[in-house]
Scaffold this active site. Structure first.
Site, PDB file in Angstrom:
ATOM      1  N   THR A 125       0.868  -1.180   0.000  1.00 30.48           N
ATOM      2  CA  THR A 125       0.000   0.000   0.000  1.00 30.48           C
ATOM      3  C   THR A 125       0.900   1.223   0.000  1.00 30.48           C
ATOM      4  O   THR A 125       1.900   1.256   0.733  1.00 30.48           O
ATOM      5  CB  THR A 125      -0.945   0.091   1.216  1.00 30.48           C
ATOM      6  OG1 THR A 125      -1.482   1.423   1.251  1.00 30.48           O
ATOM      7  CG2 THR A 125      -0.287  -0.183   2.544  1.00 30.48           C
ATOM      8  N   ASP A 127       0.157   3.817   1.326  1.00 27.97           N
ATOM      9  CA  ASP A 127      -0.078   4.516   2.601  1.00 27.97           C
ATOM     10  C   ASP A 127       0.948   4.143   3.686  1.00 27.97           C
ATOM     11  O   ASP A 127       1.117   4.884   4.646  1.00 27.97           O
ATOM     12  CB  ASP A 127      -1.470   4.189   3.153  1.00 27.97           C
ATOM     13  CG  ASP A 127      -2.577   4.558   2.183  1.00 27.97           C
ATOM     14  OD1 ASP A 127      -2.333   5.401   1.321  1.00 27.97           O
ATOM     15  OD2 ASP A 127      -3.677   3.986   2.297  1.00 27.97           O
ATOM     16  N   ARG A 162       3.309  32.333  -4.890  1.00 25.53           N
ATOM     17  CA  ARG A 162       2.055  31.708  -4.459  1.00 25.53           C
ATOM     18  C   ARG A 162       2.225  30.803  -3.250  1.00 25.53           C
ATOM     19  O   ARG A 162       3.318  30.333  -2.959  1.00 25.53           O
ATOM     20  CB  ARG A 162       1.512  30.826  -5.598  1.00 25.53           C
ATOM     21  CG  ARG A 162       0.751  31.615  -6.606  1.00 25.53           C
ATOM     22  CD  ARG A 162       0.298  30.706  -7.721  1.00 25.53           C
ATOM     23  NE  ARG A 162      -0.369  31.493  -8.746  1.00 25.53           N
ATOM     24  CZ  ARG A 162      -0.601  31.066  -9.972  1.00 25.53           C
ATOM     25  NH1 ARG A 162      -0.218  29.870 -10.341  1.00 25.53           N
ATOM     26  NH2 ARG A 162      -1.219  31.824 -10.829  1.00 25.53           N
ATOM     27  N   MET A 169      -2.116  11.283  -0.576  1.00 27.06           N
ATOM     28  CA  MET A 169      -2.968  10.230  -0.009  1.00 27.06           C
ATOM     29  C   MET A 169      -2.392   9.797   1.345  1.00 27.06           C
ATOM     30  O   MET A 169      -1.513  10.470   1.878  1.00 27.06           O
ATOM     31  CB  MET A 169      -3.053   9.060  -0.986  1.00 27.06           C
ATOM     32  CG  MET A 169      -3.969   9.336  -2.150  1.00 27.06           C
ATOM     33  SD  MET A 169      -4.182   7.852  -3.166  1.00 27.06           S
ATOM     34  CE  MET A 169      -5.683   8.281  -4.043  1.00 27.06           C
ATOM     35  N   GLY A 170      -2.874   8.671   1.873  1.00 26.97           N
ATOM     36  CA  GLY A 170      -2.318   8.171   3.132  1.00 26.97           C
ATOM     37  C   GLY A 170      -3.333   7.673   4.145  1.00 26.97           C
ATOM     38  O   GLY A 170      -2.974   7.282   5.247  1.00 26.97           O
ATOM     39  N   TYR A 272      -4.398   9.729  -7.563  1.00 29.66           N
ATOM     40  CA  TYR A 272      -4.034   8.394  -8.040  1.00 29.66           C
ATOM     41  C   TYR A 272      -2.714   8.360  -8.797  1.00 29.66           C
ATOM     42  O   TYR A 272      -2.196   7.271  -9.057  1.00 29.66           O
ATOM     43  CB  TYR A 272      -5.184   7.812  -8.875  1.00 29.66           C
ATOM     44  CG  TYR A 272      -6.408   7.658  -8.008  1.00 29.66           C
ATOM     45  CD1 TYR A 272      -6.592   6.507  -7.251  1.00 29.66           C
ATOM     46  CD2 TYR A 272      -7.304   8.701  -7.860  1.00 29.66           C
ATOM     47  CE1 TYR A 272      -7.659   6.392  -6.391  1.00 29.66           C
ATOM     48  CE2 TYR A 272      -8.388   8.601  -7.007  1.00 29.66           C
ATOM     49  CZ  TYR A 272      -8.557   7.445  -6.270  1.00 29.66           C
ATOM     50  OH  TYR A 272      -9.601   7.329  -5.398  1.00 29.66           O
ATOM     51  N   LEU A 273      -2.168   9.536  -9.128  1.00 28.98           N
ATOM     52  CA  LEU A 273      -0.823   9.572  -9.730  1.00 28.98           C
ATOM     53  C   LEU A 273       0.175   8.850  -8.838  1.00 28.98           C
ATOM     54  O   LEU A 273       1.139   8.253  -9.309  1.00 28.98           O
ATOM     55  CB  LEU A 273      -0.338  11.022  -9.827  1.00 28.98           C
ATOM     56  CG  LEU A 273      -0.543  11.794 -11.103  1.00 28.98           C
ATOM     57  CD1 LEU A 273       0.122  13.154 -10.959  1.00 28.98           C
ATOM     58  CD2 LEU A 273       0.062  11.043 -12.279  1.00 28.98           C
TER      59      LEU A 273
HETATM   60  O1  F6P Z   1      -5.008   2.732   0.328  1.00 30.78           O
HETATM   61  C1  F6P Z   1      -4.496   3.396  -0.757  1.00 30.78           C
HETATM   62  C2  F6P Z   1      -5.364   4.563  -1.126  1.00 30.78           C
HETATM   63  O2  F6P Z   1      -4.826   5.109  -2.295  1.00 30.78           O
HETATM   64  C3  F6P Z   1      -5.539   5.631  -0.046  1.00 30.78           C
HETATM   65  O3  F6P Z   1      -4.411   6.455   0.071  1.00 30.78           O
HETATM   66  C4  F6P Z   1      -6.781   6.317  -0.507  1.00 30.78           C
HETATM   67  O4  F6P Z   1      -7.452   6.975   0.541  1.00 30.78           O
HETATM   68  C5  F6P Z   1      -7.591   5.174  -1.020  1.00 30.78           C
HETATM   69  O5  F6P Z   1      -6.675   4.168  -1.396  1.00 30.78           O
HETATM   70  C6  F6P Z   1      -8.471   5.484  -2.199  1.00 30.78           C
HETATM   71  O6  F6P Z   1      -9.187   4.344  -2.488  1.00 30.78           O
HETATM   72  P1  F6P Z   1     -10.019   4.061  -3.793  1.00 30.78           P
HETATM   73  O7  F6P Z   1      -9.105   3.451  -4.804  1.00 30.78           O
HETATM   74  O8  F6P Z   1     -11.044   3.094  -3.336  1.00 30.78           O
HETATM   75  O9  F6P Z   1     -10.568   5.373  -4.266  1.00 30.78           O
END
Ligand code: F6P
Length: 341
Positions: A125, A127, A162, A169-170, A272-273
């Site tokens: 993960t 995270d 700026r 994420m995390g 998602y990058l």
């Molecule tokens: O667990 C990885 C993660 O990318 C988190 O950082 C994020 O909150 C979550 O998944 C997003 O999940 P999904 O792919 O279900 O939108």
């Protein structure tokens, strides 16, 4: 002869394919068979399965995503799914499941183990929030995405004077914001593990302005809850996690800081990058080590553990110990980061 059922559960992370390759190649060394289930638990429920061969794992070391697909799916939402898993486990004469997964995977795997379906979880993960390992597969790559994003954003932030707010994420943890922020030179980092007020962040930005730095980059972890945020408006997924992608904490933080500092703000949600791309060499090494180690454990008849790396040692943690814990960010790194704010 042993037969491993391999599947991926949760969100994707760079290095999953490297781990699939490692489990497969180490299994072939021992003449074990490997069956890959498509799209995680869904594949196991529908018996959507393919035999993994040396050819099918060739050329995937560096490829992001998952050749087996992946899904965030809780089989415990309906007893018929669990029955189907038990049935297909037997039907395929599996010795155990090897699940490349995350925190929720451990909860599912623990329950399945109590119903006679043994497994081992390989932690992946971005995270880095899985208890039982210092690092999870995918974290290092995601950190490198964040730090190179900060490298680019420095140019714009400084040219336009700026305030840039970068949201990482995390989930409930601040690992990504912290490591990405330290390595990308963030001017302030906001994470769930460290208490803060909007006023102190704004005061810091104003102090920088007085010192001649007329721009600032603030990195905020998606799981941060702002002091005046109304928790009753949070949306939760089927595993009970806040749906952070919809909360957009970065935007709300930027507005508050702009109101106090009068610096024009812009927001970058990295989203998602951070999950895609080519795994770094550190993630490839970790995935390779954990994959091979997992097959060693299968050979020894060990199951129902999360594998991990702790202070450079390969380790196992029983599901019982890991399933209800979160690996929160190590705040000694925050002390390191603070020196450079
Ligand atoms: O667990 C990885 C993660 O990318 C988190 O950082 C994020 O909150 C979550 O998944 C997003 O999940 P999904 O792919 O279900 O939108």
């Amino acid at each position: 002869m042993k037969r491993i059922g391999l599947l991926c559960d949760g969100g994707d992370a760079p290095g999953i394919n490297t781990a699939i390759r490692a489990v497969a190649r180490a299994s072939f060394e021992r003449e074990y068979e490997v069956l890959g289930f498509i799209d995680g638990f869904k594949g196991l429920i529908e018996n959507d399965v393919k035999i993994i061969t040396k050819m099918s794992v060739s050329g995937i070391l560096t490829v992001g995503g998952s050749i087996l697909g992946i899904s965030r799916f809780n089989p415990y939402k309906d007893p018929k799914y669990v029955e189907a898993i038990k049935e297909n486990f037997k039907k395929n004469s599996l010795t155990l499941l090897v699940i490349i997964g995350d925190r929720d995977t451990i909860t599912i795997a623990k329950k399945l183990s109590e119903e006679g379906v043994p497994s081992i979880v390989i932690p992946k993960t971005i995270d880095n929030d899985i208890y039982g390992t210092d690092y999870s597969i995918g974290f290092d790559t995601a950190v490198s995405v964040i730090s190179s994003a900060l490298d680019n954003l420095h140019a714009t932030a400084s040219a336009h004077h700026r305030l840039m707010v970068v949201e990482t994420m995390g989930r409930e943890t601040g690992w990504l914001a912290l490591f990405g922020g330290v390595t990308g030179g963030a001017d302030y980092i906001v994470i769930p593990e460290v208490p803060f007020t909007i006023e102190e962040i704004a005061a810091h930005i104003e102090k920088r302005k007085k010192e001649g730095k007329n721009f600032s980059i603030v990195v905020v972890a998606e799981g941060v809850v702002l002091p005046d945020e109304d928790r009753s408006t949070f949306e939760y997924d089927e595993f009970g996690h806040k749906v952070n992608a919809k909360r957009m904490v970065g935007y709300r933080l930027a507005t508050k800081l702009e109101n106090i500092t009068h610096l024009k703000s812009r927001v970058m949600v990295l989203g998602y990058l951070q999950r895609g791309g080519v795994p770094t060499s550190a993630d490839r090494l970790l995935a390779t080590q954990l994959g091979v180690f997992t097959v060693d454990l299968v050979a020894k008849g060990i199951a129902n553990v999360v594998v991990g790396v702790n202070k450079s040692e390969l380790t196992t943690t029983p599901y019982e110990e890991a399933f209800d814990k979160i690996h929160m960010a190590d705040t000694t790194y925050y002390e390191l980061a603070r020196i450079f704010f």
